[in-house]
Write a protein that holds these residues in place. Structure first.
Motif, short mmCIF file in Angstrom:
data_model
loop_
_atom_site.label_atom_id
_atom_site.label_comp_id
_atom_site.label_asym_id
_atom_site.label_seq_id
_atom_site.Cartn_x
_atom_site.Cartn_y
_atom_site.Cartn_z
N GLY A 79 -55.56 -45.69 23.87
CA GLY A 79 -56.83 -46.09 24.43
C GLY A 79 -57.28 -47.42 23.85
N GLU A 80 -58.41 -47.93 24.29
CA GLU A 80 -58.92 -49.22 23.81
C GLU A 80 -59.16 -49.17 22.31
OE1 GLU A 80 -62.26 -50.75 25.89
OE2 GLU A 80 -61.22 -50.79 27.83
N LEU A 81 -58.73 -50.22 21.61
CA LEU A 81 -58.85 -50.39 20.17
C LEU A 81 -58.11 -49.29 19.40
CD1 LEU A 81 -62.60 -51.48 19.87
CD2 LEU A 81 -60.58 -52.89 20.25
N GLY A 82 -57.14 -48.68 20.05
CA GLY A 82 -56.39 -47.59 19.43
C GLY A 82 -55.43 -48.06 18.35
N ASN A 83 -55.01 -47.10 17.52
CA ASN A 83 -54.15 -47.39 16.39
C ASN A 83 -53.32 -46.15 16.07
OD1 ASN A 83 -53.02 -48.28 13.95
ND2 ASN A 83 -54.83 -47.75 12.77
N SER A 84 -52.02 -46.30 15.98
CA SER A 84 -51.16 -45.21 15.59
C SER A 84 -49.85 -45.82 15.09
CB SER A 84 -50.91 -44.25 16.76
OG SER A 84 -50.20 -43.10 16.33
N GLY A 85 -48.83 -45.00 14.94
CA GLY A 85 -47.56 -45.53 14.46
C GLY A 85 -46.44 -44.51 14.56
N VAL A 86 -45.22 -45.01 14.44
CA VAL A 86 -44.02 -44.17 14.40
C VAL A 86 -43.26 -44.53 13.14
CG1 VAL A 86 -41.86 -43.57 15.54
CG2 VAL A 86 -43.90 -44.05 16.93
N PHE A 87 -43.03 -43.54 12.28
CA PHE A 87 -42.27 -43.73 11.04
C PHE A 87 -40.85 -43.23 11.25
CE2 PHE A 87 -46.69 -43.18 9.91
CZ PHE A 87 -46.92 -44.12 8.91
N TYR A 88 -39.94 -43.73 10.44
CA TYR A 88 -38.56 -43.27 10.53
C TYR A 88 -37.92 -43.24 9.16
CZ TYR A 88 -38.22 -48.39 11.05
OH TYR A 88 -38.38 -49.75 10.89
N ARG A 89 -36.87 -42.39 9.04
CA ARG A 89 -36.18 -42.13 7.77
C ARG A 89 -37.16 -41.66 6.69
NH1 ARG A 89 -32.06 -47.36 7.42
NH2 ARG A 89 -30.38 -46.54 8.73
N PHE A 90 -38.07 -40.79 7.09
CA PHE A 90 -39.03 -40.25 6.13
C PHE A 90 -38.48 -38.99 5.50
CE2 PHE A 90 -42.64 -37.23 5.45
CZ PHE A 90 -43.10 -37.83 4.27
N VAL A 91 -38.54 -38.93 4.17
CA VAL A 91 -38.12 -37.76 3.42
C VAL A 91 -39.34 -37.20 2.70
CG1 VAL A 91 -36.63 -36.90 1.57
CG2 VAL A 91 -35.80 -38.69 3.11
N GLY A 92 -39.62 -35.93 2.90
CA GLY A 92 -40.76 -35.31 2.24
C GLY A 92 -41.63 -34.57 3.22
N THR A 93 -42.78 -34.12 2.73
CA THR A 93 -43.69 -33.35 3.57
C THR A 93 -45.11 -33.89 3.53
OG1 THR A 93 -44.13 -31.80 1.74
CG2 THR A 93 -42.36 -31.22 3.29
N GLY A 94 -45.34 -34.97 2.80
CA GLY A 94 -46.68 -35.52 2.67
C GLY A 94 -46.95 -36.64 3.65
N ASN A 95 -47.70 -37.63 3.20
CA ASN A 95 -48.05 -38.77 4.03
C ASN A 95 -46.90 -39.79 4.00
OD1 ASN A 95 -49.20 -40.98 5.31
ND2 ASN A 95 -51.19 -40.70 4.33
N PRO A 96 -46.34 -40.16 5.15
CA PRO A 96 -45.20 -41.08 5.16
C PRO A 96 -45.56 -42.53 4.87
CG PRO A 96 -45.83 -40.55 7.40
CD PRO A 96 -46.68 -39.68 6.50
#
Length: 213
Positions: A79-96
């Motif tokens: 949507g307008e002014l939106g913000n997100s992301g796609v992470f890769y090669r993440f190991v763990g269960t917390g915040n990437p």
């Protein structure tokens, strides 16, 4: 009903045209994905008309499988002014965020993207700015592609290569240090794909990946 069947047929045809790719999203369930824990979660991930979407901050959504060298492709919109992301090669269960590279999804009209080139759509968040803006307006579908082979990584946006870097280079190490990342940042060469919840409405579809030998 006819429209739903037509959409499923188109989805199947697209995968048939890319036989070496495996679907990460089946268009109807969250099978193969898990929500990473978050304090005081809100909202949720859900599926509507073959589209995966998130509202609020229910926790980032991670693949159950890990991937080493790969060609990842998906479609997304914000949507307008939106913000997100796609992470890769993440190991763990917390915040990437502190552990893995983020392909930035953003409406470049938002203040943070205006002020920081390395927070614009297609960037390796906080590290490498895209070489141009080929994004489509909010509400329209965009295509993401990430190619990771060993230390070499490419980000593509709507058919254009916008970022390329070497994880083993001194340039990458200097940028990671300047961004406040610790020594272990982005050192894993295999890990999970993660879709970010960032309190913005974001939609994903046609999520697929090809493992590279």
């Amino acid at each position: 009903m006819r429209l739903a069947l037509a959409l499923l047929a188109l989805h199947g045809a697209a995968l048939a045209a890319e036989p070496s790719f495996e679907a990460l999203f089946d268009g109807s369930t969250l099978s193969g994905w898990t929500v990473l824990p978050r304090e005081e979660p809100s909202g949720g991930w859900r599926v509507e008309d073959n589209v995966l979407l998130v509202e609020g901050r229910p926790g980032n959504l991670a693949t159950s499988d890990e991937f080493a060298d790969f060609d990842l492709r998906l479609e997304w919109k914000l949507g307008e002014l939106g913000n997100s992301g796609v992470f890769y090669r993440f190991v763990g269960t917390g915040n990437p965020v502190a552990a893995a590279i983020e392909y930035q999804l953003a409406d470049n009209a938002r203040p943070a993207s205006q002020q920081h080139a390395n927070r614009r759509v297609g960037s390796a968040y906080g590290l490498y700015a895209p070489r141009g803006d080929w994004s489509r307006p909010p509400g329209e579908w965009n295509t993401l592609r990430v190619v990771a082979r060993g230390d070499r990584v490419e980000h593509w946006l709507n058919g254009q290569k916008v970022v390329e870097f070497d994880l083993g280079s001194s340039d990458f190490a200097a940028r990671a240090q300047a961004a406040g990342r610790d020594e272990g940042f982005a050192q894993a060469r295999s890990g999970r794909i993660v879709l970010q919840d960032h309190a913005s409405r974001v939609w994903f579809r046609n999520i697929r990946i090809r493992r590279l030998e």
